[in-house]
Design an enzyme around this catalytic site. Structure first.
Site, PDB file in Angstrom:
ATOM      1  N   GLU A 151       0.817  -1.218   0.000  1.00  0.00           N
ATOM      2  CA  GLU A 151       0.000   0.000   0.000  1.00  0.00           C
ATOM      3  C   GLU A 151       0.852   1.270   0.000  1.00  0.00           C
ATOM      4  O   GLU A 151       0.324   2.375  -0.134  1.00  0.00           O
ATOM      5  CB  GLU A 151      -0.906   0.040   1.246  1.00  0.00           C
ATOM      6  CG  GLU A 151      -2.002  -1.007   1.267  1.00  0.00           C
ATOM      7  CD  GLU A 151      -1.569  -2.330   1.883  1.00  0.00           C
ATOM      8  OE1 GLU A 151      -0.350  -2.616   1.893  1.00  0.00           O
ATOM      9  OE2 GLU A 151      -2.443  -3.077   2.348  1.00  0.00           O
ATOM     10  N   TRP A 206       1.830  -7.768  26.731  1.00  0.00           N
ATOM     11  CA  TRP A 206       2.159  -8.019  25.334  1.00  0.00           C
ATOM     12  C   TRP A 206       3.580  -8.551  25.183  1.00  0.00           C
ATOM     13  O   TRP A 206       4.498  -8.079  25.855  1.00  0.00           O
ATOM     14  CB  TRP A 206       2.059  -6.723  24.517  1.00  0.00           C
ATOM     15  CG  TRP A 206       0.657  -6.229  24.354  1.00  0.00           C
ATOM     16  CD1 TRP A 206       0.120  -5.109  24.920  1.00  0.00           C
ATOM     17  CD2 TRP A 206      -0.391  -6.829  23.601  1.00  0.00           C
ATOM     18  NE1 TRP A 206      -1.196  -4.974  24.549  1.00  0.00           N
ATOM     19  CE2 TRP A 206      -1.538  -6.023  23.735  1.00  0.00           C
ATOM     20  CE3 TRP A 206      -0.482  -7.977  22.808  1.00  0.00           C
ATOM     21  CZ2 TRP A 206      -2.746  -6.318  23.122  1.00  0.00           C
ATOM     22  CZ3 TRP A 206      -1.684  -8.279  22.202  1.00  0.00           C
ATOM     23  CH2 TRP A 206      -2.795  -7.451  22.357  1.00  0.00           C
TER      24      TRP A 206
END
Ligand code: AMP
Length: 539
Positions: free
Chosen positions: A327, A442
């Site tokens: 992209e 995390w």
């Protein structure tokens, strides 16, 4: 008050005319499927591209039509890179490693009118030919049989004139398109404009970006079907740089052979390619002359710091770490040391060069956390990377479902989780969907992988989160050992312990012969998660 400058469109026409005028003797070299070497020049290219453009018009190709290619990196593919957009049509590169189902979907979704295919890839084409309907199929022959109903490329262009009446092309007109190799959902089409590719080429060539000029010799190892080989063939035409195309032969010995024989100064590819090259150089010290190489660009997946160090210390080769996406055309960031950091201690310099680096001119980045706040550039706070600039996509081709990737205020949401330090160096922590959540904390799979790949016995490592009854998820390392090397789970664990917090160290190590990969050569973590979904942790 407006400026008083000419309205001069930023299109491929200028790049093409310039290279024909100033660099007709500069070479274009291709390794053919039979391994022989084909040599031509920008002068010949300049004529053949115009012949192909005339032939495409004769076949009825109109501005805006999509013309697909299914080919390896070759000079003929480069001819299509220019001839198709110069007629106003759209170059659509297809990835031959995709499944026939994906290729069918992509060709039909893009409504490809013409297909150019390498004869060695005809078997790939035949697997989905009955599901799609291009009006013409043109074969780049290398001596193999000509399939029925197809057109031979050389016969097609032979009768054409080597001069083409360029239609007027608006700089915002589509030049090419590429579908992303997503691991979930349908592939999505990204459409590049002439203006985006021209500006991207200028930014890429700058000395503090990738850096390319007329005295370079550029070998794109990254496939021409993957984000236009990172735009490098366009950049090289703009700068009049000699190009060396490896064809279908991407094994280390073939690539190192070309580096030596063609005196390559600049090359680029995904980490897997460079891991193979490093292995070959380590095993055969002195066998390949790589002394001309000034930069090896690594992107598409994280370049482990250990690999960057090994190339530099053992082989005097400079790895340039870059980040991008389909992209983003793709160049977003490059990691080069700022002058102020060049005198830093060696360990800090390598740590910095292993980050994904600084955004190149005209690209802007920010990291945004779960509550929508832009996180500070402190090297610690994590957020999703947002990006904007003149070569960043503003939507997908005929795909309203994924519109939420594009925010209302003009940023593209990349899905990559990053930190940015006080100097502006961006570090990818993970893909959002690959982050591991253990006991509410995390864990970055990428950091564990990079550390594991620094262990002398480890060839490759991918870390995934596996469901765990107590911690929600725990990291499991999938490891491929180097040929003839040994390592036990407890050795690997001990190796990681000083580098990570205790809860971050994987609980289990699964040894495998190879890590499954996506069509673009990246680790296919969905397949690993599926393989390990019933994994039982030892209690
Ligand atoms: P693609 O569109 O297939 O080129 O994939 C783009 C994705 O590849 C990015 O969103 C990143 O997750 C990953 N990627 C690309 N370059 C790097 C890099 N240098 N380090 C880590 N991940 C990368």
């Amino acid at each position: 008050m407006n400026g008083l400058m000419m309205d001069f469109p930023l299109t491929l026409v200028h790049l093409f005319e310039r290279v024909g005028r100033y660099f007709p003797r500069t070479e274009l070299v291709t390794r053919r499927p039979d391994k022989s070497i084909h040599r031509s020049s920008y002068g010949e290219f300049h004529q053949r591209v115009q012949k192909l453009a005339n032939a495409l018009q004769r076949l009825g190709v109109k501005p805006g039509d999509r013309v697909a290619t299914l080919g390896w990196n070759t000079v003929r593919h480069l001819e299509a890179y220019f001839a198709v957009p110069l007629t106003g049509a759209v170059l659509h590169t297809l990835n031959p490693r995709l499944s026939p189902q994906d290729l069918t979907y992509i060709v039909n979704h893009a409504d490809d009118q013409v297909l150019l295919v390498d004869d060695v890839l005809v078997p790939v084409w035949e697997r989905f030919a009955h599901e799609v309907h291009p009006r013409h199929v043109i074969v780049w022959g290398h001596g193999g049989p000509q399939p029925a109903g197809t057109i031979d490329y050389e016969q097609l262009i032979a009768p054409e004139l080597p001069s083409f009446a360029f239609p007027r092309i608006d700089e915002n007109q589509a030049l090419g398109m590429c579908y992303t190799s997503g691991t979930t959902g349908r592939p999505k089409g990204v459409v590049y404009s002439h203006r985006a590719v021209v500006l991207h080429s200028m930014a890429s060539a700058m000395p503090d970006s990738l850096g390319m000029g007329a005295s370079d010799v550029m070998m794109p190892v990254v496939p021409m079907f993957h984000v236009n080989a990172w735009g490098l063939p366009f950049t090289a035409v703009m700068t009049g740089t000699k190009q060396v195309f490896p064809g279908p032969h991407l094994d280390p010995a073939s690539l190192l052979g070309l580096i030596a024989s063609e005196k390559v100064t600049f090359t680029a590819g995904v980490p897997t390619i460079w891991m193979g090259i490093l292995d070959a150089l380590d095993k055969n010290p002195g066998a390949f002359d790589t002394s001309t190489v000034k930069a090896m660009v690594v992107g598409g997946a994280a370049a482990p710091q250990s690999m960057i160090e090994a190339f530099e210390k053992r082989h005097k080769l400079t790895v340039l770490h870059a980040w991008g996406m389909t992209e983003t055309t793709p160049l977003g960031t490059v990691s080069r040391l700022k002058p102020a950091l060049q005198a830093a201690p060696e360990a800090d310099r390598f740590r910095c060069r292993a980050t994904q680096g600084l955004a190149v001119p005209f690209v802007e980045i920010r990291a945004v956390n779960d509550s929508g706040a832009v996180v500070p550039w402190d090297g610690k706070s994590m957020g999703e990377l947002h990006i904007r600039g003149p070569w960043i996509a503003s939507s997908y081709f005929q795909n309203p479902i994924e519109a939420d990737k594009f925010t209302m205020d003009g940023w593209f949401r990349t899905g990559d989780i990053v930190t940015v330090d006080g100097e502006g160096y961006m570090r990818i922590t993970d893909r959002a969907k690959d982050l591991i959540k253990s006991g509410g904390e995390w864990i970055s799979s990428v950091e564990l992988e990079n550390a594991l790949m620094g262990h002398p016995s480890v060839k490759e490592a991918a870390v995934v989160g596996v469901p765990h009854p107590r911690w929600t998820e725990r990291p499991v390392a999938c490891v491929v050992l180097r040929e003839g090397s040994k390592a036990t789970p407890s050795e690997l664990r001990e190796y990681l312990e000083p580098l990570f917090a205790k809860f971050q160290v994987p609980d289990a190590y699964v040894f495998m012969a190879a890590i499954p990969r996506t069509a673009a050569g990246k680790f296919l973590k969905t397949a690993l998660r599926e393989q390990l979904k019933d994994f039982k942790f030892e209690t």
